[in-house]
Design a protein around this motif. Structure first.
Motif, PDB file in Angstrom:
ATOM      1  N   ASP A 198       0.719   5.537  -0.279  1.00 59.64           N
ATOM      2  CA  ASP A 198      -0.088   6.745  -0.251  1.00 59.64           C
ATOM      3  C   ASP A 198       0.802   7.919  -0.643  1.00 59.64           C
ATOM      4  N   GLU A 199       0.538   8.493  -1.790  1.00 58.62           N
ATOM      5  CA  GLU A 199       1.306   9.630  -2.326  1.00 58.62           C
ATOM      6  C   GLU A 199       2.816   9.363  -2.302  1.00 58.62           C
TER       7      GLU A 199
ATOM      8  N   LEU B  12      -2.393   1.833  -4.663  1.00 59.92           N
ATOM      9  CA  LEU B  12      -1.681   3.100  -4.810  1.00 59.92           C
ATOM     10  C   LEU B  12      -2.668   4.252  -4.789  1.00 59.92           C
ATOM     11  N   VAL B  13      -2.389   5.251  -3.969  1.00 56.10           N
ATOM     12  CA  VAL B  13      -3.172   6.487  -3.947  1.00 56.10           C
ATOM     13  C   VAL B  13      -2.208   7.594  -4.323  1.00 56.10           C
ATOM     14  N   SER B  14      -2.537   8.321  -5.409  1.00 58.60           N
ATOM     15  CA  SER B  14      -1.620   9.365  -5.854  1.00 58.60           C
ATOM     16  C   SER B  14      -2.357  10.419  -6.664  1.00 58.60           C
TER      17      SER B  14
ATOM     18  N   VAL C  66       0.857  -1.180   0.000  1.00 59.46           N
ATOM     19  CA  VAL C  66       0.000   0.000   0.000  1.00 59.46           C
ATOM     20  C   VAL C  66       0.893   1.231   0.000  1.00 59.46           C
TER      21      VAL C  66
END
Length: 177
Positions: free
Chosen positions: A4-5, A31-33, A2
């Motif tokens: 994040d940004e 993925l968080v972006s 995981v």
């Protein structure tokens, strides 16, 4: 895995290394972006949160998902006239049609006409800055010289994305009329 940004505060070389490592990663990656190019270069499936608890899944990166969303919207719009005609036929003859504007307002029309030039200008500015950043000695310079250029590039890319989204919105509004 995981993330994040993960692209915050990375230089180009490190970003490219991270992209390569993630593209070759054989496990599952969540993925968080906000970095849409990074997402395009690393993921095979995208989830877009539509609001009200609705999540859409699309094959490919961010731009692939946006294209697929547009196709879904267009196909839904194609289905809508048939439904509207059916509703009109079933409605009582005495009911008055809703007062709906038949075209974009003057202000919105001017905004729509100005957007292609704005998009072109932003794209050329971004291209110029990217050429500067891509020179071999760019990152050998002191940070106080490179960071303003990188900040300006990031700002222009965000402005371009916003302008493009606005253009798409106005175009779809115009097609509705």
């Amino acid at each position: 895995m995981v993330l994040d940004e993960p692209t915050n505060d990375l230089d180009i070389e490190t970003l490219e290394l991270l992209e390569d490592l993630l593209a070759n990663y054989e496990g599952t990656l969540l993925l968080v972006s906000h970095d849409r190019q990074f997402v395009d270069n690393t993921v095979t499936t995208s989830w877009i949160f539509e609001g009200n608890g609705k999540i859409e899944e699309f094959v490919g990166g961010y731009h692939d998902a946006q294209q697929q969303r547009e196709q879904v919207k267009l196909s839904r719009l194609d289905e809508m006239p048939a439904k509207k005609e059916k509703v009109v036929e079933e409605s009582p003859k005495n009911s008055q049609p809703r007062n709906k504007p038949n075209k974009l307002s003057y202000k919105l029309q001017r905004e729509l006409e100005a957007l292609p030039n704005k998009l072109e200008t932003l794209e050329s500015e971004i291209e110029s800055l990217q050429e500067t950043v891509n020179t071999p000695d760019f990152f050998a310079k002191p940070v106080d010289e490179t960071q303003p250029i990188l900040d300006k590039l990031s700002s222009l890319e965000q402005e371009l994305e916003i302008a493009f989204e606005r253009w798409e919105e106005l175009e779809s509004m115009q097609q509705e009329f």
